[in-house]
Each structure stands twice: as structure tokens, then as C-alpha cells.
Motif scaffolding. Structure first.
Motif, PDB file in Angstrom:
ATOM      1  N   LEU A   5       0.799  -1.229   0.000  1.00  0.00           N
ATOM      2  CA  LEU A   5       0.000   0.000   0.000  1.00  0.00           C
ATOM      3  C   LEU A   5       0.832   1.280   0.000  1.00  0.00           C
ATOM      4  CD1 LEU A   5      -3.123  -0.813   2.212  1.00  0.00           C
ATOM      5  CD2 LEU A   5      -2.880  -0.799  -0.271  1.00  0.00           C
ATOM      6  N   PRO A   6       1.904   1.389   0.789  1.00  0.00           N
ATOM      7  CA  PRO A   6       2.721   2.606   0.698  1.00  0.00           C
ATOM      8  C   PRO A   6       3.317   2.821  -0.694  1.00  0.00           C
ATOM      9  CG  PRO A   6       3.243   1.422   2.714  1.00  0.00           C
ATOM     10  CD  PRO A   6       2.364   0.524   1.902  1.00  0.00           C
ATOM     11  N   VAL A   7       3.749   1.729  -1.343  1.00  0.00           N
ATOM     12  CA  VAL A   7       4.299   1.848  -2.698  1.00  0.00           C
ATOM     13  C   VAL A   7       3.201   2.281  -3.669  1.00  0.00           C
ATOM     14  CG1 VAL A   7       5.482   0.643  -4.576  1.00  0.00           C
ATOM     15  CG2 VAL A   7       6.046   0.093  -2.201  1.00  0.00           C
ATOM     16  N   SER A   8       1.995   1.714  -3.499  1.00  0.00           N
ATOM     17  CA  SER A   8       0.858   2.103  -4.342  1.00  0.00           C
ATOM     18  C   SER A   8       0.532   3.583  -4.174  1.00  0.00           C
ATOM     19  CB  SER A   8      -0.380   1.261  -3.990  1.00  0.00           C
ATOM     20  OG  SER A   8      -0.144  -0.100  -4.200  1.00  0.00           O
ATOM     21  N   PHE A   9       0.579   4.068  -2.929  1.00  0.00           N
ATOM     22  CA  PHE A   9       0.304   5.485  -2.664  1.00  0.00           C
ATOM     23  C   PHE A   9       1.346   6.381  -3.336  1.00  0.00           C
ATOM     24  CE2 PHE A   9       0.888   9.317  -0.051  1.00  0.00           C
ATOM     25  CZ  PHE A   9      -0.387   9.850  -0.121  1.00  0.00           C
ATOM     26  N   ILE A  10       2.609   5.984  -3.264  1.00  0.00           N
ATOM     27  CA  ILE A  10       3.681   6.763  -3.915  1.00  0.00           C
ATOM     28  C   ILE A  10       3.452   6.822  -5.424  1.00  0.00           C
ATOM     29  CG2 ILE A  10       6.149   6.762  -4.465  1.00  0.00           C
ATOM     30  CD1 ILE A  10       6.593   5.560  -1.639  1.00  0.00           C
ATOM     31  N   PHE A  11       3.103   5.679  -6.023  1.00  0.00           N
ATOM     32  CA  PHE A  11       2.836   5.651  -7.466  1.00  0.00           C
ATOM     33  C   PHE A  11       1.631   6.521  -7.830  1.00  0.00           C
ATOM     34  CE2 PHE A  11       4.934   1.293  -8.557  1.00  0.00           C
ATOM     35  CZ  PHE A  11       6.176   1.895  -8.442  1.00  0.00           C
ATOM     36  N   THR A  12       0.638   6.544  -6.934  1.00  0.00           N
ATOM     37  CA  THR A  12      -0.552   7.373  -7.169  1.00  0.00           C
ATOM     38  C   THR A  12      -0.167   8.853  -7.211  1.00  0.00           C
ATOM     39  OG1 THR A  12      -2.051   5.783  -6.147  1.00  0.00           O
ATOM     40  CG2 THR A  12      -2.788   8.076  -6.233  1.00  0.00           C
ATOM     41  N   VAL A  13       0.620   9.279  -6.229  1.00  0.00           N
ATOM     42  CA  VAL A  13       1.058  10.681  -6.163  1.00  0.00           C
ATOM     43  C   VAL A  13       1.913  11.042  -7.375  1.00  0.00           C
ATOM     44  CG1 VAL A  13       2.449  12.337  -4.854  1.00  0.00           C
ATOM     45  CG2 VAL A  13       0.918  10.756  -3.649  1.00  0.00           C
ATOM     46  N   ILE A  14       2.824  10.153  -7.745  1.00  0.00           N
ATOM     47  CA  ILE A  14       3.702  10.411  -8.896  1.00  0.00           C
ATOM     48  C   ILE A  14       2.886  10.519 -10.177  1.00  0.00           C
ATOM     49  CG2 ILE A  14       5.514   9.421 -10.349  1.00  0.00           C
ATOM     50  CD1 ILE A  14       6.741   8.242  -7.803  1.00  0.00           C
ATOM     51  N   THR A  15       1.944   9.586 -10.368  1.00  0.00           N
ATOM     52  CA  THR A  15       1.109   9.600 -11.577  1.00  0.00           C
ATOM     53  C   THR A  15       0.273  10.871 -11.651  1.00  0.00           C
ATOM     54  OG1 THR A  15       0.967   7.178 -11.544  1.00  0.00           O
ATOM     55  CG2 THR A  15      -0.657   8.352 -12.884  1.00  0.00           C
ATOM     56  N   TYR A  16      -0.330  11.268 -10.526  1.00  0.00           N
ATOM     57  CA  TYR A  16      -1.141  12.487 -10.500  1.00  0.00           C
ATOM     58  C   TYR A  16      -0.283  13.717 -10.799  1.00  0.00           C
ATOM     59  CZ  TYR A  16      -4.514  15.971  -8.949  1.00  0.00           C
ATOM     60  OH  TYR A  16      -5.385  17.040  -8.917  1.00  0.00           O
ATOM     61  N   THR A  17       0.896  13.775 -10.191  1.00  0.00           N
ATOM     62  CA  THR A  17       1.771  14.942 -10.347  1.00  0.00           C
ATOM     63  C   THR A  17       2.335  15.037 -11.762  1.00  0.00           C
ATOM     64  OG1 THR A  17       2.400  14.754  -8.012  1.00  0.00           O
ATOM     65  CG2 THR A  17       3.789  16.126  -9.424  1.00  0.00           C
ATOM     66  N   LEU A  18       2.724  13.904 -12.314  1.00  0.00           N
ATOM     67  CA  LEU A  18       3.359  13.899 -13.641  1.00  0.00           C
ATOM     68  C   LEU A  18       2.360  13.775 -14.794  1.00  0.00           C
ATOM     69  CD1 LEU A  18       6.514  11.646 -13.064  1.00  0.00           C
ATOM     70  CD2 LEU A  18       6.348  14.144 -12.990  1.00  0.00           C
ATOM     71  N   ALA A  19       1.063  13.738 -14.470  1.00  0.00           N
ATOM     72  CA  ALA A  19       0.045  13.552 -15.513  1.00  0.00           C
ATOM     73  C   ALA A  19       0.171  14.558 -16.663  1.00  0.00           C
ATOM     74  CB  ALA A  19      -1.353  13.611 -14.906  1.00  0.00           C
ATOM     75  N   PRO A  20       0.345  15.873 -16.401  1.00  0.00           N
ATOM     76  CA  PRO A  20       0.482  16.815 -17.534  1.00  0.00           C
ATOM     77  C   PRO A  20       1.693  16.495 -18.418  1.00  0.00           C
ATOM     78  CG  PRO A  20       0.014  17.995 -15.490  1.00  0.00           C
ATOM     79  CD  PRO A  20       0.318  16.580 -15.106  1.00  0.00           C
ATOM     80  N   TRP A  21       2.821  16.149 -17.786  1.00  0.00           N
ATOM     81  CA  TRP A  21       4.018  15.813 -18.574  1.00  0.00           C
ATOM     82  C   TRP A  21       3.813  14.524 -19.364  1.00  0.00           C
ATOM     83  CZ3 TRP A  21       7.229  11.536 -18.519  1.00  0.00           C
ATOM     84  CH2 TRP A  21       8.385  11.645 -19.305  1.00  0.00           C
ATOM     85  N   LEU A  22       3.221  13.493 -18.730  1.00  0.00           N
ATOM     86  CA  LEU A  22       2.972  12.229 -19.421  1.00  0.00           C
ATOM     87  C   LEU A  22       2.054  12.440 -20.624  1.00  0.00           C
ATOM     88  CD1 LEU A  22       2.420   9.860 -16.360  1.00  0.00           C
ATOM     89  CD2 LEU A  22       4.279   9.696 -18.022  1.00  0.00           C
ATOM     90  N   ALA A  23       0.994  13.214 -20.406  1.00  0.00           N
ATOM     91  CA  ALA A  23       0.015  13.433 -21.476  1.00  0.00           C
ATOM     92  C   ALA A  23       0.620  14.187 -22.654  1.00  0.00           C
ATOM     93  CB  ALA A  23      -1.193  14.179 -20.925  1.00  0.00           C
TER      94      ALA A  23
END
Length: 432
Positions: free
Chosen positions: A102-120
Motif C-alpha cells: 500500500l505505501p508503494v501504491s500510494f507513492i505511485f498514485t502521487v507520482i502519476t497524478y503529479t506527472l500527468a500533464p508531462w505524461l500526457a
């Protein structure tokens, strides 16, 4: 023929496998139907472009969730199966896996949300994908929970809970939300998907620990980590084979091509839902037989299960190969363009079915490192070949590369089963 069937079913182990496989298959049919209906709702409600955005984001979070689970999927299945009667141990194994995942999943969630504009914008060259990525990011946490909880249910032979937990509940809730609230964008569907997983993950976790007895003792953390490490590589590479193609197509091609490939892939995977149903029954059996040192029981159950698979899956494979345009057309007229993609992917899944439960055979019998090598070969093969073939031949090229390495993965696993356990699952007609 009838007398042979009676002879086979006179064996208690065969009868138990067949009955439980039938129960699992019935629930799997419901699960496969729900997944099919969910994909149909998304495709028809959102259209090719918006559904392409949704399926691209879904592939990304599925892959990240697999990484975040740290390999505890099959470790949890193996160790819980061997100690399923001890409630305290069952709960301790599940909580141990969740404590790290769960902590790793939470970190990935934050990273994905934060980097979403760059990824897109930079990675996928699709600026309108930003909102979808941000709203589906919390699903990484929910997916991690439902997959691990489903494995705990499966190990305890609670198939009526395992399959809905993993494949039905969140699809049903999300699909209902999309229809009731007339969602017309990928970002809205992504929000409903995350919320649905939040509800279903909490509910099924509560069910999984409710009314457990206090028997047993804490598992050895070293043993769990010793199993999880090779399993982590196996899970990552297996998921890469399954989910990297839509992501790579999203990098090189337009959103509509992602939608065509994703829909074809999900239809093709219906051929292996019978394999998944059988796996639900035989995987805990393999673990239990291995714990008792019963190699004959492993061989007998494995070969019998392959016979069930071949007889059950062949009509489905033939139907998909003969009527691909009809099946793709159910999702909308424009999806008929993906008919050839569907045929190619079905062939790869057909090999997956006829080889049987070779992956679980290796992992449940203590040969995780062999399976790790197999998945490394197939995983890196996909990651290297799919970008090249997509560049050269578009989504059809991605389908060819994916189908080839799915087939190769299973054939290599057959080789290691023969080497380690002494029998060949492809020769399923041999005496059991």
C-alpha cells in the motif's frame, strides 16, 4: 467416451477438480460477461477517441499496480493455501503483504497524478489525456488491494468471493455510474472507476478478515520475502506482456488505435477465462500437493485440467477466429477495423490455454526462479519488439509481437515443467 469420463470422475481428486472448476467457470463466465459488458459500455458511451484515452490510462495504472504489489500476489496464494485452516496466519499473511504494497501504491498514485500533464503532453503527445490520468491515479491503490485480497480468497477456496473481488464488483459499479450519469468523457469514467475501486476494496478486505479463527502463528517474513522477490519479477514481466502494448501504441499512434487494440485484446482474453477459472481451483491444489511432497498428485491434476481446458476453449477460439468483424462491430462500426488484430491476439491466447496452468505449476511447486527467467525473456521481448513492430506496421504489428511472446512464454514454461516435474502438459492425452 462416456465410460472414460465416468472412469476419470470416479477419482476423488479429479471429481473435486472438475466440480470446483465448473463452479469457478460459472462465476468466471459472469466475470467475463461483466468485463465484456464494461468494455462495451465504455466504447459505445465514450466513442473511439475518448475510450482510447480511458483504456490507455487503465493500462498504465494496471501495470503500476502490478509493480506496487511487490510480487506478493502468488506468494500470498502459495503460503495461504498451505495454511488455509489457520485464521490468524491467513490474516497475518494478507496484512503483511498490504503493509508493504500500500505505501508503494500510494507513492505511485502521487507520482502519476503529479506527472500527468508531462505524461500526457510529452510521453503520449495527447494533452487531453491529463485529466483522465489524474482521476484514475487513485485506482492504483484500489487495484493493489483487490488483487491481494482476491488471492487470499482464492487460496482459501472461496471462489464465490475471489472472482467478484478481482473482476466483477468495481466493473459493475463503474459501468453503472457511466450509464446512470451519462458519462461522455474518459476523465469522468476514470473518476467513477477510482471511486468504484475504493468502495469494493474496502468491502472485500472487511469480508476477508471477518470471522477468522485465532489458530496458527505469524508467518516467517524471510520466507515470504524469499518467495516474493522472484515473484515480483514474474508479475512485472507478465503484466508488461499484457499491458505494455496499449501504452506503447499510445506513444506512437492516435487514441483510436489504442481503443481498437484494447477492445480486441479484451475480447481475445475471453478465450483464457476458462484457464483463469481452472487456475482458481488447481493453483491451491498444486501448493498443497507440493507441501505434502505428492508429485503424482501434481501431475494428475495438471494433465486432467489441460483436458478440461482444451475441450472447453476450442469452440470459443474457433468462433473468434471465424467472426472477428461481428465481435468488434458490437463496440461500434469503427471498431470493425480491429478484426485482424483480434484474430492475431486470439492465436496467442489459444497457445496460452492449451499449455495449461504451467506458470502456477512452477510457482506453486517452488520453482519461481524458472518462471522468473521465462517472464524475463518474454517481457523484454515485448518491450523491445512492440515499439519496433508498432513503428513499422502499426497496431497490427503490436498484436503480432504480443501474440508471439505470449506463446513463447507459455512454451518455455512447458519446457521447465518437463525439466523440473517430469511431464509435458502439451501431451495431455497421456495416462494420468
Amino acid at each position: 467416451m462416456l465410460s472414460k469420463v465416468k472412469t476419470l470422475l470416479s477419482d476423488n481428486e479429479h471429481r473435486h477438480t472438475a466440480i470446483n472448476a465448473a463452479i469457478a467457470l460459472s462465476i468466471r463466465v459472469l466475470g467475463a460477461g461483466m468485463a465484456f459488458l464494461f468494455n462495451l459500455i465504455i466504447a459505445r458511451q465514450l466513442g473511439a477517441e475518448q475510450s482510447g484515452y480511458f483504456f490507455l490510462a487503465l493500462a498504465l495504472v494496471m501495470l503500476l499496480s502490478a509493480v506496487a504489489r511487490l510480487g506478493f500476489d502468488n506468494t500470498l496464494l502459495r503460503f495461504t493455501s498451505a495454511d488455509s485452516g489457520n485464521g490468524y496466519t491467513v490474516k497475518a499473511i494478507l496484512n503483511f503483504a498490504l503493509k508493504y504494497a500500500l505505501p508503494v501504491s500510494f507513492i505511485f498514485t502521487v507520482i502519476t497524478y503529479t506527472l500527468a500533464p508531462w505524461l500526457a503532453e510529452s510521453a503520449f503527445n495527447k494533452p487531453r489525456l491529463t485529466g483522465t490520468l489524474q482521476l484514475i491515479a487513485p485506482a492504483i491503490i484500489g487495484l493493489s488491494i483487490v488483487f491481494l485480497v482476491a488471492m487470499s480468497f482464492q487460496a482459501r477456496h472461496k471462489l464465490i468471493l475471489s472472482i467478484p473481488c478481482q473482476n466483477i464488483a468495481h466493473f459493475m459499479l463503474c459501468g453503472a455510474g457511466v450509464i446512470i450519469f451519462s458519462a461522455d468523457s474518459a476523465s469522468t469514467a476514470a473518476l467513477y472507476f477510482s471511486l468504484s475501486l475504493g468502495i469494493s476494496s474496502c468491502f472485500f478486505y472487511w469480508l476477508s478478515i471477518n470471522n477468522l479463527n485465532n489458530n496458527g502463528e505469524k508467518p516467517d517474513p524471510k520466507k515470504l520475502w524469499h518467495s516474493a522477490r522472484p515473484n515480483w519479477v514474474i508479475i512485472i514481466m507478465s503484466q508488461a506482456v499484457q499491458w505494455s502494448a496499449p501504452i506503447i501504441i499510445g506513444v506512437f499512434l492516435i487514441a483510436e488505435q489504442v481503443a481498437f487494440f484494447s477492445v480486441a485484446q479484451r475480447i481475445a482474453m475471453l478465450t483464457s477465462f476458462i484457464l483463469m477459472a481452472v487456475n482458481l481451483v488447481v493453483a491451491p491444489k498444486f501448493s498443497a500437493f507440493h507441501a505434502k511432497g505428492d508429485e503424482h498428485g501434481i501431475r494428475k491434476t495438471a494433465l486432467f485440467s489441460v483436458r478440461l481446458l482444451v475441450l472447453s476453449a476450442l469452440p470459443i477460439v474457433l468462433f473468434m477466429l471465424l467472426f472477428p468483424e461481428f465481435l468488434m462491430g458490437l463496440f461500434g462500426e469503427e471498431f470493425r477495423q480491429g478484426a485482424l488484430i483480434l484474430q492475431i491476439l486470439v492465436l496467442g491466447q489459444a497457445v496460452n490455454v492449451v499449455t495449461g496452468s504451467v506458470g502456477y505449476l512452477l510457482m506453486m511447486s517452488g520453482h519461481e526462479r524458472d518462471m522468473r527467467l521465462v517472464t524475463l525473456i518474454s517481457g523484454f521481448g515485448v518491450l523491445i519488439s512492440v515499439p519496433i513492430f508498432t513503428k513499422l506496421f502499426g497496431a497490427i504489428g503490436a498484436a503480432i509481437a504480443t501474440a508471439f511472446f505470449i506463446s513463447l512464454q507459455n512454451l518455455l514454461a512447458v519446457y521447465f515443467v518437463k525439466k523440473r516435474l517430469g511431464f509435458n502438459t502439451l501431451i495431455f492425452w497421456q495416462k494420468v
